[in-house]
Design an enzyme around this catalytic site. Structure first.
Site, PDB file in Angstrom:
ATOM      1  N   LEU A 259      30.575  15.944   3.883  1.00  0.00           N
ATOM      2  CA  LEU A 259      31.479  16.382   4.936  1.00  0.00           C
ATOM      3  C   LEU A 259      32.713  15.500   4.923  1.00  0.00           C
ATOM      4  O   LEU A 259      32.632  14.300   4.645  1.00  0.00           O
ATOM      5  CB  LEU A 259      30.802  16.279   6.307  1.00  0.00           C
ATOM      6  CG  LEU A 259      29.497  17.059   6.517  1.00  0.00           C
ATOM      7  CD1 LEU A 259      28.953  16.786   7.924  1.00  0.00           C
ATOM      8  CD2 LEU A 259      29.709  18.550   6.307  1.00  0.00           C
ATOM      9  N   ASP A 260      33.864  16.088   5.239  1.00  0.00           N
ATOM     10  CA  ASP A 260      35.064  15.281   5.430  1.00  0.00           C
ATOM     11  C   ASP A 260      34.818  14.283   6.564  1.00  0.00           C
ATOM     12  O   ASP A 260      33.984  14.522   7.452  1.00  0.00           O
ATOM     13  CB  ASP A 260      36.258  16.166   5.793  1.00  0.00           C
ATOM     14  CG  ASP A 260      36.673  17.085   4.647  1.00  0.00           C
ATOM     15  OD1 ASP A 260      36.364  16.755   3.496  1.00  0.00           O
ATOM     16  OD2 ASP A 260      37.298  18.117   4.926  1.00  0.00           O
ATOM     17  N   ARG A 261      35.542  13.189   6.543  1.00  0.00           N
ATOM     18  CA  ARG A 261      35.315  12.140   7.549  1.00  0.00           C
ATOM     19  C   ARG A 261      35.397  12.696   8.961  1.00  0.00           C
ATOM     20  O   ARG A 261      34.575  12.372   9.816  1.00  0.00           O
ATOM     21  CB  ARG A 261      36.329  11.002   7.374  1.00  0.00           C
ATOM     22  CG  ARG A 261      36.129   9.855   8.372  1.00  0.00           C
ATOM     23  CD  ARG A 261      37.120   8.743   8.150  1.00  0.00           C
ATOM     24  NE  ARG A 261      38.481   9.168   8.416  1.00  0.00           N
ATOM     25  CZ  ARG A 261      39.051   9.166   9.627  1.00  0.00           C
ATOM     26  NH1 ARG A 261      38.346   8.793  10.683  1.00  0.00           N
ATOM     27  NH2 ARG A 261      40.296   9.551   9.780  1.00  0.00           N
TER      28      ARG A 261
END
Length: 285
Positions: A127-129
């Site tokens: 997942l993106d941050r």
């Protein structure tokens, strides 16, 4: 050193290697098992992987990991499922999945170091941050090998709040995604990009925004964010792709559902995560 011991039974007459490939062992993992005698046993005796065996013979495999210590990040991690092979994390929106120059020593890997001690970090889906929600981590090389194979299916669903009114109730965005430029982190829909396919369904429409459910068939970098912007409805808070940050300071995207078949037990794992409060506020006005 960390060990994971596994027991199988040959499904057909043939070599040990052919039977292990049937169970999902990758070429890289097969190569590791060939490196030292004793990692594989057939009917209790040391065996080489080219040895011929009979259907029903027992195959013992010992997987060895030699993890390097990493810095510990003292941050609470919400682990919603955990066994010897797989863990599922409900990630908050303020932590990077992997260490980078900008997030060195403060990634999810560093936070899990405090929980598990030294381990080899093998995220299955990233997942993106700023994306919150469910993501899976393989805890040994075999589990990672199975999830990396084309036979393995992991279902991922997301909730997003987007700017504007998405007029189509449901559909498929089947548009390739590539880099904006060679050294850019930004992506765009591009004819020479990688194949990307996103399913979407409108959950509810509001005055100037839409709650949308997304399901991924592929896992390209920034896929939902790019495809949503391509529809003319960028994620709220996603200023990289045209969203505003006046109501939420991170992109309004949450991994709310994950399901997969367990690589060892074959049990069906299905997990849900509620929408976080910062996204709820966007639709509770």
């Amino acid at each position: 050193m960390n060990k994971r011991e596994l027991l199988y039974f040959a499904v057909f007459d043939g070599t040990v290697e052919d039977n292990l490939r049937y169970y999902g062992y990758s070429s890289e993992l097969i190569k590791r098992l060939k490196s030292r005698l004793g990692l594989v046993k057939v009917n209790g005796h040391d065996a080489i992987l080219v040895a011929n065996i009979k259907k029903g013979d027992s195959i013992y495999v010992c997987l060895e990991d030699y993890p390097k210590p990493r810095d510990i990040f003292d941050k609470e991690v919400n682990i919603v499922y955990d066994d010897e092979d797989i863990a599922v994390i409900d990630k908050s929106a303020d932590i990077a999945v992997i260490e980078t120059r900008l997030h060195y020593g403060k990634s999810l890997a560093n936070a899990l170091q405090k929980v598990w001690g030294d381990f080899v970090y093998r995220p299955i889906n990233r997942l993106d941050r700023q994306t919150s929600g469910l993501m899976a981590v393989a805890k040994n090389a075999y589990a990672h090998s199975v999830f990396s194979s084309k036979k393995s299916v992991i279902t991922r669903k997301y909730l997003a709040v987007v700017h504007g009114i998405l007029t189509t109730d449901s559909g498929v965005i089947d548009e390739p995604i590539g880099r904006v430029s060679e050294n850019s982190v930004l992506r765009k829909v591009s004819a020479d990009g990688q194949y990307a396919r996103t399913n979407f369904q409108v959950v509810e429409r509001f005055d100037d925004r839409t709650l949308v459910s997304f399901e991924l068939d592929t896992g390209r970098t920034h896929q939902i964010r790019v495809h949503s912007a391509y529809l003319g409805c960028p994620l709220m808070g996603d200023d990289m792709y045209g969203g505003r940050i006046d109501e939420i300071t991170r992109h309004a995207l949450h991994s709310c559902y994950i399901s997969f078949t367990h690589p060892v037990t074959n049990a069906r794992i299905e997990l849900f995560s509620n929408m976080p409060e910062d996204m709820k506020k966007l639709i509770e006005r």
